[in-house]
Structures are given as structure tokens and as C-alpha cells.
Design a protein around this motif. Structure first.
Motif, short mmCIF file in Angstrom:
data_model
loop_
_atom_site.label_atom_id
_atom_site.label_comp_id
_atom_site.label_asym_id
_atom_site.label_seq_id
_atom_site.Cartn_x
_atom_site.Cartn_y
_atom_site.Cartn_z
N LYS A 1 -14.05 24.14 -20.66
CA LYS A 1 -12.71 24.66 -20.35
C LYS A 1 -11.99 23.73 -19.38
CE LYS A 1 -13.45 29.54 -21.29
NZ LYS A 1 -13.54 30.90 -20.72
N ARG A 2 -12.71 23.20 -18.37
CA ARG A 2 -12.09 22.24 -17.44
C ARG A 2 -11.63 21.00 -18.18
NH1 ARG A 2 -16.35 23.97 -14.08
NH2 ARG A 2 -17.60 22.16 -14.66
N LYS B 1 -8.52 21.85 -20.18
CA LYS B 1 -7.37 22.01 -19.29
C LYS B 1 -6.85 20.64 -18.86
CE LYS B 1 -5.91 24.12 -14.96
NZ LYS B 1 -6.33 24.89 -13.78
N GLU C 1 -27.28 30.95 -17.91
CA GLU C 1 -26.53 30.27 -16.85
C GLU C 1 -26.14 28.85 -17.29
OE1 GLU C 1 -28.24 30.87 -12.74
OE2 GLU C 1 -29.82 31.77 -13.98
N GLN D 1 -23.24 29.16 -19.65
CA GLN D 1 -22.01 29.48 -18.94
C GLN D 1 -21.45 28.24 -18.24
OE1 GLN D 1 -20.33 32.41 -19.33
NE2 GLN D 1 -21.96 32.67 -20.82
N ASP D 2 -22.33 27.43 -17.66
CA ASP D 2 -21.89 26.17 -17.03
C ASP D 2 -21.27 25.24 -18.06
OD1 ASP D 2 -22.71 26.99 -14.52
OD2 ASP D 2 -24.59 25.85 -14.55
N ARG E 1 -17.79 26.55 -18.92
CA ARG E 1 -16.84 26.24 -17.85
C ARG E 1 -16.46 24.76 -17.85
NH1 ARG E 1 -19.74 30.38 -15.15
NH2 ARG E 1 -21.31 28.93 -14.37
#
Length: 108
Positions: A83-84, A87, A73, A76-77, A80
């Protein structure tokens, strides 16, 4: 001229010192590396070298583990969040390209 990394990002701290600073065992630190949560550099002799940023990250990981969060977990955080960040950077670059193309200047 390239910018040198800030002192917090320079990988100069040995695993023994990281262990003392974080309260984690060397085995735990290596395990978090295996789980791709932290990425030390290696010296010419193969020794792991960490940064102050890595130390802060390891403390954060240890706190999350104490709260019962699994390493999967946490990873995965981290993915993410990266990716933010990417972006947001792409949006910033695109905005700059559009501004340059059409001669739009920021108001001060």
C-alpha cells in the motif's frame, strides 16, 4: 516494445532447487504459498516456478519465523508495504500530471 523482467524476477526455479537454496522443506514452501506470502507461477504441467526474488523473500520469511513472527503478521506487513508503494506511485504520477499540465519542468 515491452521490457522483459530482470533475471531476478523471472520465474524459472523449481521448488526442489528453492528448497535447496533456502533450507526450507518443500512442504514449508507450499505452506507459505497457502498463506499468500509467495506467489509462484505454474508451468504447463502444473509445476511451481519461482524467481530469485521469491527465494530472497522466502529466506526473509524463514528468518522472521525463526524470530517468532507469525505468518499472519508477515502477510499484514507485506500488505502495508504494498500500500505504501502504491501510494508513493500515485503521488509520483499525480506530480507528473500536474507538472505536465502547468508546464513545470524539473531543474537539472
Amino acid at each position: 516494445m515491452s521490457e522483459s523482467p530482470s533475471y531476478k524476477d523471472r520465474k524459472v526455479i523449481t521448488i526442489g532447487v528453492v528448497s535447496e537454496l533456502t533450507g526450507l522443506s518443500e512442504r514449508q514452501i507450499r505452506y507459505y504459498e497457502e498463506r499468500k506470502l509467495v506467489f509462484p507461477e505454474r508451468s504447463q504441467k502444473g509445476n511451481r516456478k519461482y524467481s530469485f526474488t521469491d527465494v530472497e523473500l522466502l529466506i526473509d520469511i524463514a528468518n522472521k519465523r525463526e524470530e517468532g513472527v507469525q505468518t499472519y503478521e508477515i502477510r499484514q506487513d507485506m500488505i502495508r508495504a504494498e500500500k505504501r508503494k502504491e501510494k508513493k506511485m500515485r503521488q509520483h504520477l499525480l506530480r507528473g500530471e500536474i507538472n505536465a499540465r502547468f508546464g513545470i519542468q524539473k531543474e537539472r
